[in-house]
Structures are given as structure tokens and as C-alpha cells.
Design a protein around this motif. Structure first.
Motif, PDB file in Angstrom:
ATOM      1  N   VAL A 179       0.843  -1.200   0.000  1.00 49.45           N
ATOM      2  CA  VAL A 179       0.000   0.000   0.000  1.00 49.45           C
ATOM      3  C   VAL A 179       0.876   1.248   0.000  1.00 49.45           C
ATOM      4  N   PHE A 180       1.924   1.246   0.789  1.00 48.24           N
ATOM      5  CA  PHE A 180       2.823   2.388   0.897  1.00 48.24           C
ATOM      6  C   PHE A 180       3.478   2.721  -0.455  1.00 48.24           C
ATOM      7  N   ASN A 181       3.810   1.687  -1.210  1.00 55.05           N
ATOM      8  CA  ASN A 181       4.516   1.902  -2.481  1.00 55.05           C
ATOM      9  C   ASN A 181       3.581   2.038  -3.676  1.00 55.05           C
ATOM     10  N   TYR A 182       2.364   1.502  -3.556  1.00 52.70           N
ATOM     11  CA  TYR A 182       1.453   1.497  -4.708  1.00 52.70           C
ATOM     12  C   TYR A 182       0.097   2.071  -4.341  1.00 52.70           C
ATOM     13  N   SER A 183       0.104   3.289  -3.837  1.00 53.78           N
ATOM     14  CA  SER A 183      -1.159   3.960  -3.501  1.00 53.78           C
ATOM     15  C   SER A 183      -1.198   5.387  -4.034  1.00 53.78           C
ATOM     16  N   GLY A 184      -0.321   5.681  -4.995  1.00 56.92           N
ATOM     17  CA  GLY A 184      -0.268   7.027  -5.565  1.00 56.92           C
ATOM     18  C   GLY A 184      -1.381   7.272  -6.563  1.00 56.92           C
ATOM     19  N   PRO A 185      -1.475   8.507  -7.055  1.00 55.54           N
ATOM     20  CA  PRO A 185      -2.538   8.870  -8.001  1.00 55.54           C
ATOM     21  C   PRO A 185      -2.356   8.253  -9.382  1.00 55.54           C
ATOM     22  N   THR A 186      -1.141   7.836  -9.705  1.00 55.72           N
ATOM     23  CA  THR A 186      -0.898   7.250 -11.034  1.00 55.72           C
ATOM     24  C   THR A 186      -0.272   5.878 -10.883  1.00 55.72           C
ATOM     25  N   GLY A 187      -0.333   5.104 -11.955  1.00 56.13           N
ATOM     26  CA  GLY A 187       0.276   3.788 -11.966  1.00 56.13           C
ATOM     27  C   GLY A 187      -0.565   2.756 -11.244  1.00 56.13           C
ATOM     28  N   TYR A 188       0.070   1.639 -10.933  1.00 56.20           N
ATOM     29  CA  TYR A 188      -0.621   0.515 -10.292  1.00 56.20           C
ATOM     30  C   TYR A 188      -1.006   0.867  -8.866  1.00 56.20           C
ATOM     31  N   VAL A 189      -2.220   0.541  -8.489  1.00 54.93           N
ATOM     32  CA  VAL A 189      -2.693   0.761  -7.124  1.00 54.93           C
ATOM     33  C   VAL A 189      -3.027  -0.591  -6.505  1.00 54.93           C
ATOM     34  N   TYR A 190      -2.382  -0.896  -5.401  1.00 54.84           N
ATOM     35  CA  TYR A 190      -2.624  -2.167  -4.715  1.00 54.84           C
ATOM     36  C   TYR A 190      -3.897  -2.073  -3.889  1.00 54.84           C
ATOM     37  N   VAL A 191      -4.757  -3.070  -4.031  1.00 52.09           N
ATOM     38  CA  VAL A 191      -6.006  -3.147  -3.263  1.00 52.09           C
ATOM     39  C   VAL A 191      -5.809  -4.138  -2.128  1.00 52.09           C
ATOM     40  N   ASP A 192      -5.895  -3.634  -0.932  1.00 54.91           N
ATOM     41  CA  ASP A 192      -5.655  -4.442   0.266  1.00 54.91           C
ATOM     42  C   ASP A 192      -6.851  -5.367   0.514  1.00 54.91           C
ATOM     43  N   GLU A 193      -6.638  -6.675   0.397  1.00 54.69           N
ATOM     44  CA  GLU A 193      -7.690  -7.662   0.642  1.00 54.69           C
ATOM     45  C   GLU A 193      -7.323  -8.516   1.857  1.00 54.69           C
ATOM     46  N   ARG A 194      -8.328  -8.887   2.666  1.00 50.57           N
ATOM     47  CA  ARG A 194      -8.053  -9.680   3.864  1.00 50.57           C
ATOM     48  C   ARG A 194      -7.475 -11.046   3.517  1.00 50.57           C
ATOM     49  N   TRP A 195      -7.926 -11.648   2.432  1.00 49.51           N
ATOM     50  CA  TRP A 195      -7.420 -12.973   2.106  1.00 49.51           C
ATOM     51  C   TRP A 195      -5.954 -12.925   1.681  1.00 49.51           C
ATOM     52  N   HIS A 196      -5.497 -11.764   1.210  1.00 49.98           N
ATOM     53  CA  HIS A 196      -4.068 -11.609   0.921  1.00 49.98           C
ATOM     54  C   HIS A 196      -3.268 -11.761   2.224  1.00 49.98           C
ATOM     55  N   GLY A 197      -3.752 -11.100   3.266  1.00 48.42           N
ATOM     56  CA  GLY A 197      -3.080 -11.193   4.555  1.00 48.42           C
ATOM     57  C   GLY A 197      -3.071 -12.608   5.098  1.00 48.42           C
ATOM     58  N   THR A 198      -4.154 -13.327   4.871  1.00 49.63           N
ATOM     59  CA  THR A 198      -4.236 -14.715   5.322  1.00 49.63           C
ATOM     60  C   THR A 198      -3.194 -15.581   4.618  1.00 49.63           C
ATOM     61  N   LEU A 199      -3.077 -15.442   3.304  1.00 50.91           N
ATOM     62  CA  LEU A 199      -2.100 -16.225   2.553  1.00 50.91           C
ATOM     63  C   LEU A 199      -0.672 -15.873   2.958  1.00 50.91           C
ATOM     64  N   LEU A 200      -0.411 -14.601   3.181  1.00 48.50           N
ATOM     65  CA  LEU A 200       0.916 -14.187   3.613  1.00 48.50           C
ATOM     66  C   LEU A 200       1.231 -14.715   5.010  1.00 48.50           C
ATOM     67  N   THR A 201       0.221 -14.752   5.880  1.00 47.71           N
ATOM     68  CA  THR A 201       0.395 -15.320   7.215  1.00 47.71           C
ATOM     69  C   THR A 201       0.776 -16.786   7.132  1.00 47.71           C
ATOM     70  N   ILE A 202       0.089 -17.517   6.281  1.00 48.83           N
ATOM     71  CA  ILE A 202       0.384 -18.939   6.094  1.00 48.83           C
ATOM     72  C   ILE A 202       1.799 -19.122   5.551  1.00 48.83           C
ATOM     73  N   ALA A 203       2.216 -18.249   4.652  1.00 48.71           N
ATOM     74  CA  ALA A 203       3.563 -18.331   4.077  1.00 48.71           C
ATOM     75  C   ALA A 203       4.627 -18.136   5.160  1.00 48.71           C
ATOM     76  N   ILE A 204       4.434 -17.153   6.033  1.00 47.43           N
ATOM     77  CA  ILE A 204       5.400 -16.908   7.110  1.00 47.43           C
ATOM     78  C   ILE A 204       5.425 -18.095   8.063  1.00 47.43           C
ATOM     79  N   ALA A 205       4.256 -18.637   8.393  1.00 48.66           N
ATOM     80  CA  ALA A 205       4.195 -19.808   9.278  1.00 48.66           C
ATOM     81  C   ALA A 205       4.912 -21.000   8.656  1.00 48.66           C
ATOM     82  N   THR A 206       4.805 -21.144   7.343  1.00 47.69           N
ATOM     83  CA  THR A 206       5.482 -22.241   6.649  1.00 47.69           C
ATOM     84  C   THR A 206       6.996 -22.099   6.729  1.00 47.69           C
ATOM     85  N   VAL A 207       7.484 -20.884   6.564  1.00 49.98           N
ATOM     86  CA  VAL A 207       8.920 -20.633   6.690  1.00 49.98           C
ATOM     87  C   VAL A 207       9.403 -21.022   8.092  1.00 49.98           C
TER      88      VAL A 207
END
Length: 544
Positions: A179-207
Motif C-alpha cells: 500500500v505504501f509503495n502502490y497507492s499514488g494517483p498514477t500507476g498501479y494501485v494495490y487493493v488491500d484484501e483480507r485474504w491476501h493477509g491470510t495467505l501471507l500469514t500462512i507463508a510466514i508460518a510455513t517458513v
């Protein structure tokens, strides 16, 4: 210390490894782990597990909302005093020598503090059980089994929730960076989704799982490297923030300006609610105890490691806090970040560079992943120890130690599965998941209260206490009483929401989760536990 007996063990000359094995035998436990950790490696383990300076930045939003700059300074100092008294109290308990009373029949049984002082003397090392073992030793005999059982369940809950929380924190930090890097007025804008956080949580737990299983043999030397990164990363963040920053905040604003953005009834209450920031940064001072069966010369190393960890992290955390407060810029711009993390705009203001901010965030992310690895190791050892005493469902499997890897693989995998299942809740409701994750503080604080409280009770008995290898002397009793008072006071505010008059989404539901677990543990004890639970104190063996 009054009541203590001056003794010289007949085994002082023993090799530390042989001494550790004998100590485990006296406790009625088999030595199943390799003692690969020495002082430096276990210090790296606990110091990076707590990750205090990193956590101060990550959770700064809570303190800035409730207390502001000055509030964070004074709450940090006050909280550290209470926290450190608790750590040194538990360090003394962890180093306690155990006395084994003998009766006229020569039967072997565990120490009871109210029994006559006709006893044989021997040393004892800490075990992975930690607090529930201490409660079993020092609580009144009438209730020690029940209190030990409840303490064990709370400790298991606390560490399982801690692993879920740290993995989720790492996942959401990655999202915050996007969000910090891709939330400007131009270019790609990242949409924060809860399921993204869930998958990333699982990835960290796997590591964390992979490192704790296939990389388990490398964990002790790896922790030494991680300690170096922890200290080096601190300097890598600290120096640019002071050197590159524009005009600093005034001394008056840092030390005298308070904020009550949560709209509490008084500024004092706001500051007390905001103490969640320092409290979270000191989570897990008991971690060394749960790894004790893998530490050489544990009765000496573990308590000194606990104290050293608290001093190192307490100092680093305070320096980083002051650095943040002087260099973060305008309060309002920091309190409303699109990323959800106040430290990102604060660091960007201090350095004037988005690239430098990403570098700081990357350092913090790496250290928090390392913290997750250590927390999983601790959670699995606590689960293993409690299962070894037949206190958990499927205790036989959870207490099994893999003969090849010499670790409780099943407990590691089950701990990971619990985190995966918990983080699925986040898909439906982040508030519900946060309630489960944040309950770790209340659960762990409760175990500290019960164990130190039982220890106070033992101090008050006519027979006094056994000798210790880490003694607080005459200050022991007042420090123990103060630490329990502080913990009872602090635990109340862990259940508060961030702001007054919260909505259902903003409400802190951790008290509900905590209450359900306590009720479940009580029911589980009377239905199942009291028949098969083997309290640790009943398994201690007397030696001549």
C-alpha cells in the motif's frame, strides 16, 4: 536470604552436560533433546524473539493514539520497571534448587513447602514446562494440581496465539508496504484484501516450520547470527533517522505533550490504554525457560539469559522510541497512514526517502520473521512439555520426539496448523482474528501472576526457600509482590479497545476469547485432567 540453607553440592565438579542430565533424571524426565544452546545462542534466541525495538516501531500507533509523544515516554519507563521486576522474579524461580523431603519409610516424593525440613539436597535444572511446573512446585498442596493445570493451558494458549500474531503481523506488514509503495494517483494501485493477509500469514508460518524441522540442527548457530543482525539492524535504522532527518521535534513536545485521540475520560486513562505498545514489545520473557532442556548448564544460563534479554531489549527499545518521537514529523499525518503502520510515514519523514523507508521496513520484516521462528520453537516446546504430563488431547503424539531430528516434530506441525486455522478467521473478520491473537498478552501475564504468586506463598512459609543460583536476596519478596501488583494492573488494560465508544468491529474481543479458554480449561480439568494429569511435582525423584 532468610530461611535459605547454605549448601555445597557434592556434584559441583561434574561436567555441565552430565549435570543437566542428572537434573532431568531427578525431575522424573528423560533427556530427549540435544543441548545445543549455550549462553550466546540462547541469548540470540530470546532477544530476537522479543524483538523490542522492532515492535516499538510496528505497534507505535496504539501509543501515539492513546498518550501521544510524552505519554509513550513515561508509560514505557513505568512499564519497564514493572516488566523487569517480573522478569527477575521469574529468573530467580527458574534457578531454584529443589529440596526433596524424605520420610521415615524412605519413600520418594516431591517437596511440600509446609513439610518438615528433614530432607536430602540436590540441584534441579529448569524444564520446558516453565510456569505450570513452578506453580506445581510452590502452590499450596490442596490446589497445586488444579492451578498447575490451568497455568499450563494458559501458557499453551499464549504461545500458540503469539505465533499466530507474529505471523499475521509479518503478513500485514508486507501488505502495508505494498500500500505504501502502490497507492499514488498514477500507476498501479494495490487493493488491500483480507485474504491476501491470510495467505501471507500462512507463508510466514510455513517458513518458520521449515526452519524448525529441517533446519532445527542449524538453529543454535543461526541464533547467534540473528543476534548480530538484531543489533546491526538497530544501528542501520537508528543512524539514518538521526542523520538524514529534517528539523527535530522540540524537547517540550516529546516530554510534555500528551494526546488523547481515543477520547477517553482522562489523559491518564488514555496513557494506560496506550501501554499496549511497550507491553507487546516485551512479549515472551519466559521463552528461555521453555527451551531449557536444550540449553547447557540451564540452571545458570536460563535465568541470566532472561535478565540479559530484558536489559538489552529494554534499552534498545527506549532508544528507538526516543528516535521515533523526535524524528517522525507531524502527529496527525503519522496517525492516519494508508498502510496501517505509523512508522512508515514517520521513517519517510525522517529520511526523506521512500527507498530508505523500504529498507528500514525490510530490516524489520526480516527480524520479525526470525522472531516468528523462535516463537514457533517456544510454542512447540511448551506444547510438548504439557503433553508429556498427559494434560492435552492426543498427548502421546504431541509429546513424541523425533529420534532423528531430536525435536517434537508433531508439536511443531500442530502449532503451525493452529495458526493456519486461526488465520482463516481473518478472511471473514479481522477483528475476530485480532481478538484471538491479542489474547496472548493476557494469557501469558496470567501465567506470570500465578507462578510468582505461588512463589510468594512459598516465601512466607516458616521453612523458607531452597537455595538459588540467581538470588534476589532480601529484595526478593518486595520485588515479587510489586511484580504481581503490576501484572494484575497491566492485564486489565490489555482488554481495552483503542478508542472509547468502539463499534462492534473496533471492540477488543480478547476478553471473550480469554474467558472461554479459562472456562474450557476448568471444565477439561474436572472432566478429564484430574484423572490423568501428572503434575510435575509428583514426578520429582529424591536422590541421596
Amino acid at each position: 536470604m532468610p530461611g535459605e540453607k547454605e549448601i555445597v553440592s557434592h556434584e559441583v565438579g561434574l561436567d555441565s552436560s552430565l549435570q543437566d542430565d542428572r537434573d532431568m533424571e531427578r525431575l522424573g524426565k528423560a533427556q530427549q533433546f540435544k543441548r545445543n544452546f549455550r549462553f550466546y545462542s540462547i541469548l540470540g534466541f530470546t532477544t530476537t524473539l522479543m524483538a523490542s525495538w522492532e515492535s516499538i516501531l510496528l505497534t507505535s500507533t496504539y501509543g501515539l493514539i492513546d498518550g501521544g509523544r510524552a505519554g509513550m515516554v513515561y508509560v514505557y519507563i513505568g512499564s519497564f520497571v514493572g516488566f523487569f521486576s517480573s522478569v527477575i522474579s521469574m529468573a530467580e524461580i527458574a534457578s531454584m534448587w529443589v529440596l526433596f523431603p524424605s520420610d521415615e519409610t524412605g519413600s520418594q516424593h516431591a517437596m511440600r513447602q509446609d513439610e518438615p525440613s528433614n530432607h536430602h539436597i540436590s540441584t534441579s535444572a529448569p524444564t520446558s514446562g516453565g510456569q505450570y511446573h513452578w506453580v506445581s512446585e510452590f502452590a499450596t498442596p490442596r490446589f497445586q494440581r488444579f492451578l498447575s493445570y490451568i497455568t499450563g493451558w494458559l501458557s499453551v494458549l499464549g504461545w500458540q496465539a503469539a505465533f499466530a500474531s507474529i505471523c499475521f503481523l509479518c503478513g500485514t506488514l508486507i501488505q502495508g508496504l505494498l500500500v505504501f509503495n502502490y497507492s499514488g494517483p498514477t500507476g498501479y494501485v494495490y487493493v488491500d484484501e483480507r485474504w491476501h493477509g491470510t495467505l501471507l500469514t500462512i507463508a510466514i508460518a510455513t517458513v518458520g516450520t521449515l526452519v524448525n524441522t529441517y533446519g532445527a540442527r542449524l538453529l543454535p548457530p543461526l541464533e547467534g547470527v540473528i543476534l548480530f543482525l538484531h543489533l546491526g539492524g538497530f544501528l542501520a535504522v537508528l543512524v539514518p533517522m538521526w542523520a538524514m532527518g529534517p528539523a527535530k521535534a522540540s524537547d517540550y513536545s516529546v516530554w510534555n505533550e500528551f494526546t488523547n485521540s481515543g477520547q477517553w475520560s482522562s489523559m491518564g486513562l488514555a496513557c494506560l490504554v496506550g501501554q499496549l505498545t511497550p507491553i507487546f514489545s516485551w512479549t515472551g520473557p519466559d521463552a528461555a525457560t521453555h527451551m531449557a532442556e536444550e540449553v547447557q548448564n540451564a540452571a545458570f544460563v536460563v535465568p541470566w539469559c532472561m535478565v540479559s534479554t530484558a536489559l538489552i531489549n529494554g534499552g534498545l527499545g527506549f532508544i528507538m522510541l526516543i528516535t521515533l518521537l523526535y524524528n517522525m514529523g507531524d502527529m496527525q499525518s503519522v496517525l492516519s497512514p494508508a498502510s496501517g503502520f505509523s512508522f512508515l510515514p514517520a521513517v519517510e519523514h525522517a529520511t526523506g526517502s521512500k527507498a530508505a523507508t523500504n529498507g528500514v521496513a525490510a530490516i524489520i520484516l526480516i527480524m520479525e520473521v526470525c522472531s516468528a521462528i523462535s516463537i514457533l520453537a517456544t510454542a512447540s516446546r511448551q506444547t510438548f512439555a504439557f503433553a508429556r504430563d498427559n494434560a492435552l488431547p492426543f498427548s502421546g503424539a504431541l509429546a513424541h520426539v523425533n529420534k532423528s531430528l531430536r525435536i517434537p516434530v508433531t508439536s511443531v506441525i500442530v502449532s503451525t496448523m493452529i495458526t493456519v486455522l486461526l488465520c482463516l478467521i481473518n478472511i471473514g473478520s479481522t477483528a475476530a482474528f485480532n481478538a484471538i491473537a491479542s489474547v496472548m498478552i493476557a494469557a501469558l501475564f496470567s501465567t506470570y501472576i500465578l507462578s510468582i504468586g505461588a512463589f510468594i506463598r512459598a516465601r512466607m512459609l516458616p521453612g523458607g526457600l531452597p537455595p538459588t543460583r540467581f538470588s534476589l536476596g532480601k529484595l526478593g519478596l518486595p520485588l515479587n509482590v510489586f511484580s504481581v501488583a503490576y501484572l494484575c494492573f497491566a492485564i486489565i488494560f490489555t482488554f481495552f479497545p483503542t478508542a472509547n465508544y468502539p463499534t462492534l468491529v473496533d471492540m477488543n474481543w480478547s476478553i471473550l476469547v480469554f474467558g472461554v479458554v479459562v472456562i474450557f480449561a476448568c471444565v477439561q480439568y474436572f472432566v478429564h485432567g484430574r484423572r490423568i494429569y501428572q503434575a510435575p511435582v509428583t514426578q520429582v525423584r529424591k536422590t541421596d
